[in-house]
Scaffold this active site. Structure first.
Site, PDB file in Angstrom:
ATOM      1  N   ASP A  19       1.170  -1.130  -0.185  1.00 36.91           N
ATOM      2  CA  ASP A  19      -0.037  -0.069  -0.092  1.00 36.91           C
ATOM      3  C   ASP A  19       0.653   1.480   0.377  1.00 36.91           C
ATOM      4  OD1 ASP A  19      -2.356  -0.176   0.005  1.00 36.91           O
ATOM      5  OD2 ASP A  19      -2.474  -0.855   1.311  1.00 36.91           O
ATOM      6  N   LYS A  76      -0.751  -0.539  -4.590  1.00 34.09           N
ATOM      7  CA  LYS A  76      -1.938  -0.623  -4.483  1.00 34.09           C
ATOM      8  C   LYS A  76      -1.880   1.165  -4.097  1.00 34.09           C
ATOM      9  CE  LYS A  76      -4.516  -1.530  -1.405  1.00 34.09           C
ATOM     10  NZ  LYS A  76      -5.752  -1.035  -0.701  1.00 34.09           N
ATOM     11  N   GLU A 114     -14.289  -2.638  -2.227  1.00 35.58           N
ATOM     12  CA  GLU A 114     -13.981  -3.066  -0.672  1.00 35.58           C
ATOM     13  C   GLU A 114     -15.105  -2.532  -0.303  1.00 35.58           C
ATOM     14  OE1 GLU A 114     -10.793  -1.566   1.958  1.00 35.58           O
ATOM     15  OE2 GLU A 114     -11.938  -2.187   3.286  1.00 35.58           O
TER      16      GLU A 114
END
Ligand code: KIV
Length: 271
Positions: free
Chosen positions: A91, A121, A189
């Site tokens: 991330d 990400k 998500e």
């Protein structure tokens, strides 16, 4: 064709494209240390995500906002050392990419250079597409992350499902923008299962769901949630595959009892 076997060399972005084409489900778990990464990799997980959720489940912080690039790099290095087959994705933490595409490229380059990971990400949709393009143009594979994006939890009004009703249009626009910008995958998500399925069918890149139903190309979970190490409140989308928290509690109690009783260490555990 299935995903490369357990003994196969590293998984590449093309393997994920092939998996989507063949309808083979993709598996991902978070990991933040060498030992869990070794176990998950050997078990056959396709992607190890060094998520900024480390802020919560490793560092004990309330939100993901305070974790730094330096902290992420330490954790990612440990994971990359252990991953023989799984693709390691890291991330970009809050504050390391929003100021400008140049800032984002610099942060992504640090991750790639210093950790041994294979991709980064980044959270955001339409508004971050230009930045994704710049990172991809620097030769770095990118995973997008749309729907509920934890780094924006204050702006989103807390931990709430995204892409319902009127905001379904935003979800598909974000997904297309991320794909158009060159990402090879996108995390969805906390979005309704139907919307996630529609996005998955619309895109040619893979979708990885967390709280997004079973119509996505793959699934990801935070391992401390999925394996019961996190004994706090868990989101509804988590399935518990083990109860490591209880096991560790019992193990620690047994150790304390043995030390108090003088039965540890025994002769064979001494020099
Ligand atoms: O940080 C993280 O663990 C994540 C997953 C929830 C996808 O971004």
């Amino acid at each position: 064709m299935r995903m490369p076997g357990i003994d196969a060399p590293k998984i590449r972005t093309r393997h994920f494209h092939e998996a989507k084409a063949n309808g083979t489900k993709i598996t991902a778990l978070t990991s933040y240390d060498a030992l869990s990464a070794r176990i998950f990799d050997a078990a056959g997980v396709d992607m190890l995500l060094v998520g900024d959720s480390a802020a919560n489940v490793v560092l004990g912080r309330e939100t993901t906002l305070s974790i730094t690039l330096d902290e992420m790099i330490v954790l990612a290095k440990a994971v990359a050392v252990s991953a023989k087959r799984a693709m390691v994705v890291v991330d970009l933490p809050f504050g390391t990419y929003e100021i400008s595409p140049n800032q984002a490229v610099e942060s992504a380059i640090r991750i790639m250079r210093e950790t041994g990971a294979a991709a980064v990400k980044i959270e955001g949709g339409v508004e971050i597409a230009g930045t994704i393009r710049r990172i991809v143009d620097a030769g770095i594979p990118v995973v997008g992350h749309i729907g509920y994006t934890p780094q924006s939890e204050h702006a989103l009004g807390g931990h709430v499902v995204q892409g319902r009703g009127a905001s379904a249009g935003k979800l598909i626009a974000d997904a297309r923008a991320v794909q158009q910008a060159g990402a090879f995958a996108v995390v969805l998500e906390m979005v309704p299962a139907l919307a996630a399925t529609e996005v998955t069918q619309d895109l040619s890149i893979i979708t990885i769901g967390i709280g997004a139903g079973n119509g996505t190309d793959g699934q990801v979970l935070v391992w401390q949630d999925a394996f019961g190490l996190n004994t706090g409140k868990k989101p509804r989308f988590v399935r518990e595959y083990a109860n490591l928290g209880a096991d560790l509690h019992t193990a620690a109690q047994n150790y304390i009892a043995d030390v108090h009783a003088g039965s540890f260490p025994a002769e064979q555990e001494s020099f």
